[in-house]
Design an enzyme around this catalytic site. Structure first.
Site, PDB file in Angstrom:
ATOM      1  N   SER A   1     -18.419  10.868  16.060  1.00 51.50           N
ATOM      2  CA  SER A   1     -19.022  12.306  16.161  1.00 51.50           C
ATOM      3  C   SER A   1     -19.729  12.510  15.042  1.00 51.50           C
ATOM      4  O   SER A   1     -20.582  11.929  14.742  1.00 51.50           O
ATOM      5  CB  SER A   1     -17.518  13.293  16.217  1.00 51.50           C
ATOM      6  OG  SER A   1     -17.993  14.521  16.794  1.00 51.50           O
TER       7      SER A   1
ATOM      8  N   ASP B   1     -17.489  12.927  23.472  1.00 50.67           N
ATOM      9  CA  ASP B   1     -17.153  12.714  22.007  1.00 50.67           C
ATOM     10  C   ASP B   1     -16.044  11.516  21.834  1.00 50.67           C
ATOM     11  O   ASP B   1     -15.310  11.669  22.596  1.00 50.67           O
ATOM     12  CB  ASP B   1     -16.575  14.128  21.467  1.00 50.67           C
ATOM     13  CG  ASP B   1     -16.541  14.210  20.095  1.00 50.67           C
ATOM     14  OD1 ASP B   1     -15.982  13.194  19.594  1.00 50.67           O
ATOM     15  OD2 ASP B   1     -16.655  15.139  19.562  1.00 50.67           O
TER      16      ASP B   1
END
Length: 259
Positions: free
Chosen positions: A39, A150
């Site tokens: 991320s 993610d």
């Protein structure tokens, strides 16, 4: 020569902490051989692996509000994260992960198959976008016919790719939570619960690091609070300096004994 790896957690705007950590390590004379990030950690890792100085990276984040593309876009459904390609191309002349100056591993969640994936080669920008693609906010990224979201969903602290490749591993986590005695609203309750979920295996993961740099209370800062960017950077910088001063393993790394 000792191969030093660093793992960079996810954490939204708190990921700027990794820039402060990296700057302090540079100033201490520690050279990083391999980076693993998820991320926001994948963005910072890509900056460093591309040769961008962490202090310059902070200026880029503040000038362009680079993390605005992981800000919730409202309640009208999924939006595309791929429009950020033009912006990201300004900072990454390299098209592929394997072309970076320092080896980089980007963690993303294969949503099609429900498993974590570590990108060590392939399209750089698309891999970063996949790693930052918050489900429920952004449409999943498609890579080779597979859907990705993610990386923090399944692994917010991807130390595993470093374990067989590095002699010394530094962990940088930006989600530390202080103990509390009360909760004032539903927003803070849900935010804390979310961080507790991504932090659930931190104690186990930290055991694989020679040192862990984790500024205290960083998790109290909102994931999207861009106003705290400089505060986050300097808190992490100072925490890293303190860790270096107090850690015998780091001192041995910097000043190896001559036989």
């Amino acid at each position: 020569m000792t191969k030093v790896g660093i793992v960079l957690s996810g954490g939204g705007i708190r990921g700027i902490a990794h820039l402060g950590v990296l700057k302090a390590l540079i100033n201490a004379g520690i050279k990083i051989s391999h980076i693993s990030g998820t991320s926001a950690g994948s963005i910072v890792g890509a900056f460093y692996a591309s040769g961008i100085d962490p202090e310059e990276g902070l200026e880029i984040f503040m000038r362009t509000k680079l993390l605005r593309f992981i800000r919730p876009a409202g309640s009208l459904g999924l939006v595309s994260i791929e429009h950020t390609s033009t912006l990201l191309k300004n900072f990454f002349p390299e098209d592929r992960i394997e072309d970076l100056k320092i080896p980089l591993t980007i963690a993303a969640t294969n949503f099609s198959e429900g498993k974590i994936v570590y990108f060590k080669k392939g399209p750089l920008i698309k891999s970063i976008q996949a790693s930052c693609c918050i489900p429920g906010i952004f449409r999943p990224i498609t890579i080779d016919g597979q859907l990705y979201v993610d990386g923090g969903i399944l692994n917010n602290f991807p130390v595993e790719p470093l374990m067989s490749d590095c002699d010394f591993i530094i962990g940088s986590s930006c989600n530390h939570l202080k103990p509390i005695t009360s909760v004032t609203n539903i927003t803070s309750l849900m935010a804390r619960a979310g961080l507790m979920t991504v932090n659930k295996d931190m104690e186990q993961k930290a055991a694989f690091c020679n040192i862990l740099i984790e500024p205290k209370g960083m998790g109290e800062i909102s994931t999207f609070d861009m106003k705290k960017a400089e505060t986050i950077y300097w808190l992490a910088y100072e925490e890293t300096l303190k860790t270096i001063r107090n850690n015998e393993q780091i001192n041995t790394l910097l000043h190896p004994k001559i036989p």
